[in-house]
Design a protein around this motif. Structure first.
Motif, short mmCIF file in Angstrom:
data_model
loop_
_atom_site.label_atom_id
_atom_site.label_comp_id
_atom_site.label_asym_id
_atom_site.label_seq_id
_atom_site.Cartn_x
_atom_site.Cartn_y
_atom_site.Cartn_z
N SER A 8 -21.04 -55.00 3.13
CA SER A 8 -19.64 -54.98 3.58
C SER A 8 -19.22 -53.59 4.02
O SER A 8 -18.52 -53.43 5.01
N THR A 9 -19.64 -52.58 3.26
CA THR A 9 -19.23 -51.22 3.58
C THR A 9 -19.65 -50.84 4.99
O THR A 9 -18.86 -50.28 5.76
N TRP A 10 -20.90 -51.20 5.32
CA TRP A 10 -21.41 -50.79 6.63
C TRP A 10 -20.66 -51.50 7.74
O TRP A 10 -20.32 -50.91 8.76
N ILE A 11 -20.39 -52.81 7.53
CA ILE A 11 -19.67 -53.53 8.59
C ILE A 11 -18.23 -53.02 8.68
O ILE A 11 -17.68 -52.90 9.77
N ALA A 12 -17.64 -52.68 7.52
CA ALA A 12 -16.27 -52.16 7.54
C ALA A 12 -16.22 -50.82 8.27
O ALA A 12 -15.30 -50.54 9.04
N LEU A 13 -17.25 -50.00 8.04
CA LEU A 13 -17.32 -48.72 8.76
C LEU A 13 -17.45 -48.96 10.25
O LEU A 13 -16.77 -48.34 11.06
N LEU A 14 -18.35 -49.87 10.60
CA LEU A 14 -18.54 -50.21 12.01
C LEU A 14 -17.23 -50.67 12.63
O LEU A 14 -16.84 -50.23 13.72
N LEU A 15 -16.54 -51.54 11.89
CA LEU A 15 -15.28 -52.08 12.40
C LEU A 15 -14.27 -50.98 12.64
O LEU A 15 -13.65 -50.89 13.71
N TYR A 54 -29.88 -54.29 12.37
CA TYR A 54 -29.65 -54.75 13.74
C TYR A 54 -28.20 -55.19 13.94
O TYR A 54 -27.65 -55.02 15.01
N ILE A 55 -27.59 -55.75 12.87
CA ILE A 55 -26.17 -56.12 12.96
C ILE A 55 -25.34 -54.88 13.29
O ILE A 55 -24.50 -54.88 14.18
N ILE A 56 -25.62 -53.80 12.56
CA ILE A 56 -24.87 -52.57 12.80
C ILE A 56 -25.21 -52.01 14.18
O ILE A 56 -24.32 -51.62 14.96
N ALA A 57 -26.50 -51.99 14.50
CA ALA A 57 -26.92 -51.41 15.78
C ALA A 57 -26.31 -52.19 16.94
O ALA A 57 -25.77 -51.60 17.88
N HIS A 58 -26.38 -53.51 16.84
CA HIS A 58 -25.82 -54.33 17.92
C HIS A 58 -24.33 -54.07 18.05
O HIS A 58 -23.79 -54.00 19.17
N GLY A 59 -23.65 -53.93 16.91
CA GLY A 59 -22.23 -53.63 16.96
C GLY A 59 -21.98 -52.33 17.71
O GLY A 59 -21.10 -52.26 18.56
N LEU A 60 -22.80 -51.32 17.40
CA LEU A 60 -22.58 -50.02 18.04
C LEU A 60 -22.84 -50.09 19.54
O LEU A 60 -22.02 -49.68 20.35
#
Lengths: 477, 470
Positions: free
Chosen positions: B72-79, B314-320
């Motif tokens: 969650s933390t990583w996706i929240a940061l990404l968001l 990859y979720i984070i990378a794709h988001g970026l």
């Protein structure tokens, strides 16, 4: 045997009801005394004050449980909750009179509306067939007059249509009651609760006729055809009142009959037709709402579907289900009356603001009003963060838990259709290509704004603190 | 308390923007940027915290339970990073109202990814549809797109809601997300509940054949909003598969694994092939997303720990990279007033800085080693291979090759080639636009060389240890 009603006269049970009735008289009297511009203010103020007192008195007797008038009126948590909802809807409706330009016979309208509320409250506490019918007729007679109280020609059509169809439904119900009496020799709902008589054909036919009368008042498909026409023709505050209070009264009668009278071994079979009707109502109500161009008609059809949702909660006649039905009814009250208050704020001197086309571009012209409308529509569609969302979750949970997953499926289907109904308005309000409309005199009735605000706040608050009344069930009987 | 602020701050501040003057774009943007920045800081500060407030006790237990930890933390940061970057260069008509929607979108998705309760999850799931719908209605190109988006996603939201209610009734509580070692739901309802959740997640991701709302939505939504939607909202479904399907409904998940892997493979190939022939730059990126997300779905249903870690990277990378791609395309579209590959060309001569940034991002998207996309893909492929599903691993290689083709086609079509005479000559990347892209690109490089922080979450709460041999 009918007990002698004079043995157990307890006027305490009906004090809120009496307060409402007497307030109606006070409003009429004030109309005679007051002069000029203050007349309007005084009438509305007295009406609201009386209703507020009734609401407080009602709340005070929450938790008590006794019957009076020989079992004709039952006071208890259940009655109190429904009476409270009816009084609240009357309060919001009376407040709308301050925003709607057209108010011939204002004092008369308010008085009739109060008497009508008293009729609905009587239904909420009714313990025998006589009281049910008394309440029903008091409610309906006042509404016939109210529907006609407008200069528009549609109002007369509305009143006449309502009179004829509603009387027919009352006839059905009365005949059903006669059959009950024939089957059991009693008019008391508690005395009807006898598994032996429940199997008799007289009782079953009576139940069917009784349900038809109730279904008409709840405007369930296929007894709904009067609803949109009557809602459209009636003055806005009356429509608002009918959309909640009439249904609350009829629902209270239905609940008492289903929970206290029907024998639990047969209840699933006997109520099955009602669930089917609820399922059809959810679909038909939402489908028909798609095509509407008038906000009052749209809300009429949406109300048909919403009552369907409430009946899903009652599936299986569980204790939890009843609580959620009441919760959803309360949520519906605030969301629906909030929407009506917005419509009232859209109206001008000559026209009620219920044309859907009038909402075009509202998001840019009057952002706060549009935001409020969007919020109430989201609630009716079951979107968070509104009580409509949590109410739907509770209803779904209760239906699935009671073994009525198919009804939950219909609820989902109906909600999916309703999405288009409500978001169509949202789209209109926030669409990109807007011609800036000519500035018009904005209706800014303070009371209507307060209604909008209160409804919005309560709708949010109920999401986070779902106040589900806890001790209803023992008090139904 | 601070954790609740992470969710509520964007929502309330977004609504409070209405109090600002309607026509003062500068003030509105500064305020919105401030809010987005504060949210980002709050996400960092509240790491490891959790907060619970009671909600329902009947018919099942539910709580306002937020927690900032693990994935969650990583996706929240990404968001919060994507939202900040998108808002920074937002340039649309009626800016104030648009910024309100952006902040509402951020808040609702923040709630979704920090929620630890299924009912709360469902609440935010529905809530996050509204800003995008209003964005499409108010700023999109066709109203039909808004309807398609809403109808698809609300249908998913309804099955999610029904599944949540059924889960609550069957299990007695919905406060279950991310709890390690939870008893499984041993119930005949499990397949139905799984189906309800899976439908919602498949629509949202989206996965072929439920993807048809997505290309139109991505193409029509204004760039700043689609940058956030494609980067984060599309991850809601995959996140749901990780924390709900795999963790709470393992038996059904295993039973459905083959189907899901097939859907993933079809989406992977289909998206890549269709991306090859797109002429609308945004649609091209949309189809490439379909392809990339298919790969993540395969990884999740391989039930392999390595693949899971790869999937999260990859979720984070794709988001970026997808948000950076959409932002750059937005800059190009704003300058040239078109995004058609047939019309554009040779922009790199005039705008070398845009071309440079775009090149880096496109390379990340096609999985060049050293950038974040590569580390994710590598771990996923290794994990799928390790799980024994060699054919899936081999098939998954093909689109990675195709990805190079369509990404280079996109880059060359826009930036290289002869200059087109009648295209207006515009200024190069402004410093503000550069500032918006810089953190995204920096993060891509950083995760490309050092993906360890993202990959080292505690996998036990996501029930990967319940792996089965295929």
């Amino acid at each position: 045997m009918i007990a002698n009603p004079y043995n157990s006269l307890d006027w305490n049970a009906v004090i809120p009801l009496l307060v409402v009735s007497v307030t109606a008289l006070a409003v009429l009297f004030a109309d005679l005394v007051a002069r000029g511009g203050v007349k309007r203010v005084v009438c509305i103020a007295i009406g609201l004050a009386g209703l507020a007192v009734a609401a407080v008195l009602c709340a005070k007797s929450y938790g008590q449980s006794y019957s009076s008038f020989g079992g004709g009126f039952i006071m208890g948590g259940f009655t109190v909750v429904f009476e409270e909802l009816i009084v609240l809807s009357a309060i919001f409706s009376v407040a709308l009179y301050s925003a709607v330009g057209e108010a011939r016979h204002l004092a008369g309208s308010i008085a009739l509306l109060l008497w009508s509320a008293a009729g609905a409250m009587l239904m909420a506490g009714a313990g025998n067939l006589m009281t049910i019918f008394l309440g029903l007729e008091l409610l309906s007679l006042a509404l016939y007059c109210l529907c006609g109280m407008s200069r528009r020609t549609t109002a007369r059509e509305s009143a006449l249509k309502y009179l004829i169809l509603s009387s027919t439904a009352s006839g059905f119900m009365l005949y059903g009651m006669a059959l009950f009496f024939g089957a059991t020799g009693s008019v008391s709902l508690a005395a009807l609760a006898n598994p032996a008589t429940a199997a008799s054909p007289l009782f079953l036919v009576g139940t069917a006729l009784f349900f038809i009368g109730i279904a008409f008042k709840l405007s369930l498909v296929p007894f709904h055809v009067w609803t949109p026409d009557v809602y459209e023709g009636a003055p806005l505050p009356v429509t608002a009142f009918m959309s909640v209070a009439t249904k609350a009264g009829a629902l209270a009668v239905l609940v008492r009959f289903a929970y206290a009278t029907l024998p639990s071994i047969h209840v699933r079979e006997i109520l099955l037709p009602l669930y089917v009707v609820a399922a059809i109502s959810m679909l038909v109500g939402n489908l028909a709402a798609l095509a509407q161009t008038d906000m009052k008609r749209l809300l009429a059809y949406s109300g048909i579907a919403q009552i369907g949702y409430i009946l899903v909660a009652l599936a299986g006649t569980t204790a939890l289900g009843l609580r959620y039905a009441v919760f959803y009814l309360a949520a519906y009250l605030f969301m629906n009356l909030g929407a009506f208050a917005v419509v009232a704020l859209m109206s001008t001197e000559n026209e009620e603001g219920s044309r859907i086309a009038a909402f075009h571009g509202l998001g840019w012209r009057r952002p706060w009003l549009a935001a409020a409308m969007a919020f109430f529509l989201l609630g009716l569609a079951g979107f968070p963060p509104t009580a409509g969302f949590i109410g739907k979750v509770l209803i779904l949970a209760s239906a699935v838990g009671a073994g009525y997953a198919w009804l939950a499926g219909f609820l989902i289907l109906g909600t999916a259709i309703s999405l288009y109904v409500y978001f169509k308005i949202l789209r209109l309000m926030y669409e990109r290509d807007q011609q800036r409309a000519a500035p018009v005199v904005e209706n800014s009735s303070a009371l209507a704004w307060v209604s909008v605000g209160v409804c919005a706040i309560v709708t949010v608050a109920l999401t986070f603190y779902p106040l589900v009344p806890s001790n209803i069930i023992p008090l139904v009987k | 308390m601070a954790l609740v602020a992470v969710v509520m701050l964007p929502v309330l501040a977004g609504l409070a923007l209405y109090a600002l003057p309607r026509d003062d774009r500068r003030i509105c943007k500064i305020a919105a940027c401030g809010v987005a920045l504060a949210t980002l800081v709050l996400v960092v500060l509240t790491h490891g915290q959790s907060a619970t407030y009671g909600w329902l006790s009947r018919p099942f237990t539910a709580a306002f339970h937020f927690s900032n930890g693990g994935i969650s933390t990583w996706i929240a940061l990404l968001l919060s990073l994507c939202t900040l970057c998108a808002i920074l260069t937002c340039n649309v008509p009626r800016l104030r109202n648009f910024l309100t929607l952006m902040l509402l979108l951020e808040g609702s998705m923040m709630g979704l990814f920090l929620a630890r309760d299924l009912l709360l999850f469902a609440l935010f799931w529905d809530l996050m549809l509204i800003p995008v719908f209003l964005g499409l209605v108010g700023w999109g190109e066709h109203t039909a797109t808004a309807w398609r988006y809403l109808i698809y996603n609300f249908a998913g939201g309804l099955t999610l809601l029904l599944a949540t209610a059924a889960f609550g009734i069957a299990y007695g509580s919905t406060d279950v997300i991310g709890v390690a070692g939870l008893a499984h739901l041993g119930n005949v309802w499990q397949p139905w509940i799984f189906a309800g959740f899976a439908f919602a997640f498949l629509v949202k991701t989206p996965v072929w054949p439920l993807h048809t709302w997505m290309p139109a939505t991505y193409a029509d939504t204004p760039s700043p909003m689609v940058a956030v939607v494609s980067a984060v909202q599309s991850k809601a479904g995959l996140y749901g598969f990780i924390v709900i399907s795999r963790a709470l409904l393992p038996e059904s998940s295993h039973a459905a694994a083959n189907l899901m892997i097939w859907l993933g493979i079809v989406g992977l190939l289909y998206g890549a092939v269709v991306a090859l022939v797109q002429t609308d730059a945004k649609r091209l990126v949309a189809y490439s997303s379909l392809s990339h997300l298919g790969l993540i779905l395969i990884a999740l249903f391989s039930f392999n720990e390595l693949a899971l870690r790869g999937a999260v990277i990859y979720i984070i990378a794709h988001g970026l990279f997808s948000s950076a791609l959409f932002l750059v395309l937005g800059y190009v579209e704003q300058r040239e007033e078109t995004r058609s590959l047939l019309r554009l060309g040779g922009l790199g001569w005039q705008n070398p800085r845009i071309a440079g940034a775009f090149c880096l991002v496109a390379l990340a998207a096609l999985g060049l080693p050293g950038l974040a996309g590569f580390s994710g893909e590598l771990l996923i492929l290794a994990g799928v291979f390790q799980s024994g599903n060699i054919s899936a691993a081999l098939v998954a290689l093909v689109p990675i090759v195709i990805a190079s083709a369509y990404m280079l086609r996109l880059f060359q079509g826009l930036m290289n080639g002869p200059q087109i005479a009648d295209l207006p000559i515009r200024k190069d990347l402004s410093w503000l636009e550069g500032l918006a892209l810089a953190p995204l690109i920096a993060a891509l490089v950083f995760l490309g060389v050092y993906p360890q922080p993202v990959a080292s979450f505690d996998a036990s709460s996501y029930a990967v240890h319940a792996a089965v041999k295929k």
